[in-house]
Design a protein around this motif. Structure first.
Motif, mmCIF file in Angstrom:
data_model
loop_
_atom_site.group_PDB
_atom_site.id
_atom_site.type_symbol
_atom_site.label_atom_id
_atom_site.label_comp_id
_atom_site.label_asym_id
_atom_site.label_seq_id
_atom_site.Cartn_x
_atom_site.Cartn_y
_atom_site.Cartn_z
ATOM 1 N N LYS A 10 0.819 -1.197 0.000
ATOM 2 C CA LYS A 10 0.000 0.000 0.000
ATOM 3 C C LYS A 10 0.865 1.265 0.000
ATOM 4 O O LYS A 10 2.039 1.222 0.313
ATOM 5 C CB LYS A 10 -0.890 -0.005 1.237
ATOM 6 N N LEU A 16 0.964 8.844 8.100
ATOM 7 C CA LEU A 16 2.352 8.420 8.136
ATOM 8 C C LEU A 16 3.231 9.480 7.487
ATOM 9 O O LEU A 16 4.299 9.807 7.970
ATOM 10 C CB LEU A 16 2.507 7.077 7.422
ATOM 11 N N TRP A 88 -3.717 -9.305 14.187
ATOM 12 C CA TRP A 88 -3.249 -7.963 13.816
ATOM 13 C C TRP A 88 -2.463 -7.988 12.505
ATOM 14 O O TRP A 88 -2.357 -6.987 11.804
ATOM 15 C CB TRP A 88 -2.405 -7.378 14.955
ATOM 16 N N HIS A 92 -1.634 -4.850 9.843
ATOM 17 C CA HIS A 92 -0.365 -4.155 10.118
ATOM 18 C C HIS A 92 0.069 -3.304 8.921
ATOM 19 O O HIS A 92 0.286 -3.832 7.835
ATOM 20 C CB HIS A 92 0.715 -5.189 10.452
ATOM 21 N N PRO A 93 0.226 -1.977 9.108
ATOM 22 C CA PRO A 93 0.600 -1.115 7.977
ATOM 23 C C PRO A 93 1.947 -1.495 7.361
ATOM 24 O O PRO A 93 2.208 -1.190 6.206
ATOM 25 C CB PRO A 93 0.670 0.286 8.591
ATOM 26 N N GLY A 94 2.801 -2.136 8.113
ATOM 27 C CA GLY A 94 4.110 -2.533 7.589
ATOM 28 C C GLY A 94 4.107 -3.896 6.921
ATOM 29 O O GLY A 94 5.131 -4.337 6.423
ATOM 30 N N VAL A 97 6.116 -8.417 7.241
ATOM 31 C CA VAL A 97 7.473 -8.387 7.787
ATOM 32 C C VAL A 97 7.416 -8.460 9.317
ATOM 33 O O VAL A 97 8.365 -8.881 9.975
ATOM 34 C CB VAL A 97 8.230 -7.120 7.306
ATOM 35 N N ILE A 98 6.259 -8.116 9.872
ATOM 36 C CA ILE A 98 6.042 -8.203 11.320
ATOM 37 C C ILE A 98 6.371 -9.606 11.835
ATOM 38 O O ILE A 98 6.810 -9.785 12.975
ATOM 39 C CB ILE A 98 4.588 -7.806 11.663
ATOM 40 N N TYR A 109 13.457 -4.831 16.476
ATOM 41 C CA TYR A 109 12.887 -4.336 15.221
ATOM 42 C C TYR A 109 12.412 -2.899 15.374
ATOM 43 O O TYR A 109 12.534 -2.095 14.472
ATOM 44 C CB TYR A 109 11.747 -5.259 14.756
ATOM 45 N N TRP A 110 11.874 -2.612 16.540
ATOM 46 C CA TRP A 110 11.400 -1.243 16.757
ATOM 47 C C TRP A 110 12.565 -0.267 16.941
ATOM 48 O O TRP A 110 12.401 0.933 16.776
ATOM 49 C CB TRP A 110 10.422 -1.200 17.942
ATOM 50 N N PHE A 113 12.809 0.254 13.087
ATOM 51 C CA PHE A 113 11.625 0.977 12.611
ATOM 52 C C PHE A 113 11.098 1.822 13.765
ATOM 53 O O PHE A 113 10.095 1.487 14.394
ATOM 54 C CB PHE A 113 10.559 -0.012 12.131
ATOM 55 N N HIS A 116 7.508 3.017 15.420
ATOM 56 C CA HIS A 116 6.639 2.311 16.375
ATOM 57 C C HIS A 116 6.682 2.884 17.787
ATOM 58 O O HIS A 116 5.831 2.572 18.608
ATOM 59 C CB HIS A 116 7.041 0.838 16.455
ATOM 60 N N LYS A 118 5.707 4.979 19.858
ATOM 61 C CA LYS A 118 4.734 6.020 20.215
ATOM 62 C C LYS A 118 3.492 5.373 20.807
ATOM 63 O O LYS A 118 3.217 4.189 20.567
ATOM 64 C CB LYS A 118 4.390 6.875 19.001
ATOM 65 N N LEU A 125 -0.856 -2.701 20.469
ATOM 66 C CA LEU A 125 -0.239 -3.935 20.950
ATOM 67 C C LEU A 125 -0.952 -4.459 22.207
ATOM 68 O O LEU A 125 -1.200 -5.666 22.324
ATOM 69 C CB LEU A 125 1.244 -3.675 21.230
HETATM 70 C C1 HEM Z 1 2.858 -6.343 17.109
HETATM 71 C C2 HEM Z 1 3.762 -5.431 16.926
HETATM 72 C C3 HEM Z 1 3.600 -4.302 15.943
HETATM 73 C C4 HEM Z 1 2.610 -3.354 15.915
HETATM 74 C C5 HEM Z 1 1.447 -3.165 16.853
HETATM 75 C C6 HEM Z 1 2.919 -2.513 14.777
HETATM 76 C C7 HEM Z 1 2.178 -1.431 14.384
HETATM 77 C C8 HEM Z 1 2.469 -0.582 13.356
HETATM 78 C C9 HEM Z 1 1.761 0.635 13.036
HETATM 79 C C10 HEM Z 1 0.570 1.193 13.794
HETATM 80 C C11 HEM Z 1 2.365 1.179 11.962
HETATM 81 C C12 HEM Z 1 1.976 2.477 11.266
HETATM 82 C C13 HEM Z 1 2.700 3.594 11.932
HETATM 83 C C14 HEM Z 1 2.242 4.952 11.447
HETATM 84 O O1 HEM Z 1 1.546 5.021 10.422
HETATM 85 O O2 HEM Z 1 2.595 5.943 12.086
HETATM 86 C C15 HEM Z 1 3.444 0.307 11.572
HETATM 87 C C16 HEM Z 1 4.281 0.520 10.494
HETATM 88 C C17 HEM Z 1 5.321 -0.305 10.143
HETATM 89 N N1 HEM Z 1 5.728 -1.451 10.800
HETATM 90 FE FE1 HEM Z 1 4.893 -2.216 12.472
HETATM 91 N N2 HEM Z 1 4.049 -2.976 14.155
HETATM 92 C C18 HEM Z 1 4.503 -4.073 14.850
HETATM 93 C C19 HEM Z 1 5.626 -4.828 14.581
HETATM 94 C C20 HEM Z 1 6.479 -4.627 13.517
HETATM 95 C C21 HEM Z 1 7.670 -5.380 13.253
HETATM 96 C C22 HEM Z 1 8.181 -6.527 14.104
HETATM 97 C C23 HEM Z 1 8.215 -4.885 12.091
HETATM 98 C C24 HEM Z 1 9.452 -5.307 11.349
HETATM 99 C C25 HEM Z 1 10.025 -6.470 11.444
HETATM 100 C C26 HEM Z 1 7.354 -3.810 11.641
HETATM 101 C C27 HEM Z 1 7.567 -3.069 10.493
HETATM 102 C C28 HEM Z 1 6.827 -1.958 10.138
HETATM 103 C C29 HEM Z 1 7.112 -1.136 8.974
HETATM 104 C C30 HEM Z 1 8.210 -1.363 7.938
HETATM 105 C C31 HEM Z 1 6.180 -0.090 8.997
HETATM 106 C C32 HEM Z 1 6.099 1.079 8.033
HETATM 107 C C33 HEM Z 1 5.167 0.788 6.905
HETATM 108 C C34 HEM Z 1 5.145 1.915 5.874
HETATM 109 O O3 HEM Z 1 6.180 2.549 5.621
HETATM 110 O O4 HEM Z 1 4.074 2.135 5.333
HETATM 111 N N3 HEM Z 1 6.321 -3.683 12.532
HETATM 112 N N4 HEM Z 1 3.497 -0.750 12.433
#
Ligand code: HEM
Ligand SMILES: *[C@@H]1O[C@H](CO)[C@@H](O)[C@H](O)[C@H]1NC(C)=O
Length: 524
Positions: A10, A16, A88, A92-94, A97-98, A109-110, A113, A116, A118, A125
């Motif tokens: 997306k 974002l 979830w 997940h917006p990412g 890869v989560i 990871y956080w 990236f 996260h 905030k 979570l």
């Molecule tokens: C359960 C744990 C996680 C939650 C609740 C979560 C939640 C989120 C949320 C809410 C966003 C959007 C942030 C925003 O728009 O400001 C996001 C973006 C992202 N997350 Fe996670 N995340 C989790 C775990 C992970 C992990 C483990 C990774 C990587 C291994 C990851 C990679 C990413 C990436 C790359 C984006 C950016 C996507 C973009 O550029 O559009 N996330 N995540």
């Protein structure tokens, strides 16, 4: 939209973009101290332990580990809390890869990236909390570091002569020996990663092509790419947009943001694979009379990186845009994009996406971070605080560049004051280097270096030219200077001040080296 690995593709949501607008990158951990951003992981007091133990919601680390990426119900830990993230993953917006963190902790990871870190993400979570790590498995109330999976544990072992700037993710310059032979050996080719090196099994690899007309996506295996299409071989230089940023910082007296690359964020190799044009044609795209609305080709990498290039570059068979499956006559290595990387010769290397698994034709440029919020140049008056990212185009084609790689005594000359100066010169867009000017008296007088005659493969001059200059050794306080001219008669600016930009990209002012530093060993 889902790619072959189920990653969401997306566009950035407005929220974002707003979140990103103030910073050069979401992934700012190299520049910012990640510790300053992280919340202390939640610790439990002993009394809480007892209450929780009574409710029975304790999990052994061994059990948590079993809820990994391939399990039916993936779990993650944060601090000593355990979450079942199954429901979830789709939202997940990412994207998927989560799952990299499944069965282990989310913190490493956080730290990469940092977006996260905030409250709203923490709140999401909390909805998935199922219990806590068994206190018997904790050390000082925390999950022991040894039981947390390291995102970089699968990174390859690298040649020790690479000049490492950061090792997680790996960013390393090619050493002098890699810069002084026309073809840089694969082991010495510079490395510029944003994340870890993805581990991709040949058998499970798929390239998905979306030609943007709403028709079904086509997928190709590595074997398809190597056997169904004519294979093309080109020699091409890749240069990081930040090559010579350290010279820019030093020459202008102003620090630009980003890694302080010297002259080694550039290398040259032989690449082989099908033309992307041929693969698009096979996927049903009319490459000879393309619809006018699709103007961009977006590449997605398995590491979550994505970016796009203008479609004209890809559709012109003489532009040699490849899906490279081989580098220097062998299968790609993990560091250089195994199994397949995009190879967009003549463009800044950020467009040659490694580990590419999905290609889409789009009306607009990629909305990714790396297209919209990085790899752009600005005027010297702009700073991180004033920047309007949308006001500048992203870097594709690049300007003429040259650098000195060695200055040494000339062994082939009887005169003890003879020296050899060597270096590279390179221009974007396939423009050939037509002249390399060298000065050994701080730029008062100039002479031309000898450009080495190497065989360039491909329709244009995609590779650097190496040059050599033999001369008398000037007085110790002299500067040796190089500047190159390409076939469009573009030349390099004489100093960095006027081209300084806050991201420190396209640092191509004359390279000046004081020779007293280089001859220290024999003047001592
Ligand atoms: C359960 C744990 C996680 C939650 C609740 C979560 C939640 C989120 C949320 C809410 C966003 C959007 C942030 C925003 O728009 O400001 C996001 C973006 C992202 N997350 Fe996670 N995340 C989790 C775990 C992970 C992990 C483990 C990774 C990587 C291994 C990851 C990679 C990413 C990436 C790359 C984006 C950016 C996507 C973009 O550029 O559009 N996330 N995540
Ligand atoms: C830099 O110069 C341009 C052109 O005059 C101007 O539009 C912009 O606002 C300036 N930026 C700053 C921070 O002064």
């Amino acid at each position: 939209m889902e790619n072959s690995h189920g990653q969401q593709t997306k566009k950035l949501v407005p929220g974002l973009i707003a979140a990103l607008a103030g910073s050069a990158a979401v992934f700012t951990w190299i520049e910012n101290n990640p510790d300053s951003l992280s919340e202390a992981p939640p610790k439990l007091k002993n009394t809480q332990h007892d209450t929780l133990k009574a409710t029975g919601k304790f999990f052994k680390l061994e059990e948590i580990r079993q809820h990994g990426p391939d399990s039916d119900r993936p779990w993650i830990m944060r601090g000593n809390k355990v979450y079942d993230i199954t429901d979830w993953i789709e939202s997940h917006p990412g994207g998927k890869v989560i799952l990299r963190a499944a069965g282990s902790a989310v913190e490493p990871y956080w730290d990469i990236f940092t977006i996260h870190k905030k409250t709203d993400v923490y709140q999401i979570l909390e909805q998935y909390l199922i219990g806590h790590v068994d206190p018997d498995d904790l050390v000082d109330g925390q999950v022991p570091k040894g039981s947390i999976e390291d995102p970089f544990s699968g990174d390859p072992i690298r040649d020790s002569s690479l000049v490492v700037l950061t090792d997680r993710p790996c960013n390393a310059e090619s050493p002098m020996s890699g810069l002084t032979s026309f073809i840089t050996s694969t082991a010495l080719f510079y490395v510029r990663h944003h994340f870890w090196v993805p581990q991709i099994a040949k058998e499970s690899y798929k390239m998905t092509i979306d030609i943007g007309d709403g028709s079904d996506e086509k997928t190709y295996t590595l074997r398809d790419l190597q056997t169904k299409f004519p294979q093309h071989t080109i020699t091409a230089t890749l240069q990081c947009s930040g090559n010579r940023r350290a010279h820019m910082n030093e020459g202008s007296g102003r620090d630009a943001s980003g890694l302080k690359w010297g002259a080694g964020a550039i290398s040259n190799a032989e690449w082989r694979g099908p033309l992307l044009r041929d693969v698009l044609a096979d996927a049903g795209f009319d490459v000879d009379s393309p619809p006018g609305d699709l103007q961009h080709v977006e590449f997605y990498g398995e590491d979550t990186y994505s970016t796009s290039v203008p479609i004209d570059k890809v559709l012109d068979p003489r532009q040699d845009v490849l899906l490279a499956c081989e580098m220097n006559g062998e299968t790609l290595t993990g560091d250089h994009g195994y199994p397949v990387r995009a190879l967009v010769p003549g463009n800044t290397a950020a467009r040659s996406v490694k580990w590419v698994n999905r290609i889409s034709l789009l009306e607009d440029e990629s909305q990714s971070q790396w297209q919209q919020r990085d790899y752009k140049g600005f005027g010297p008056n702009e700073t991180r605080d004033t920047i309007d990212w949308d006001s500048a185009p992203c870097i594709q084609d690049t300007p003429v560049q040259s650098a000195i790689t060695t200055i040494r005594p000339d062994q082939n000359n009887d005169r003890s004051d003879s020296m050899v100066v060597e270096g590279y010169a390179f221009s974007g867009g396939g423009r050939k280097i037509v002249r390399v000017d060298v000065s050994i008296d701080n730029g008062k007088t100039w002479t031309q270096a000898k450009i080495e005659p190497h065989k360039h493969l491909g329709h244009k001059t995609w590779s650097w030219s190496l040059w050599t200059h033999r001369c008398r050794r000037p007085p110790a306080d002299s500067c040796v200077i190089v500047k190159a001219v390409d076939e469009a008669y573009n030349s390099q600016p004489d100093s960095f001040g006027p081209i300084w930009n806050f991201r420190g990209v396209l640092a191509n002012a004359w390279h000046r080296v004081r020779i007293d530093k280089l001859f220290q060993s024999d003047t001592d």
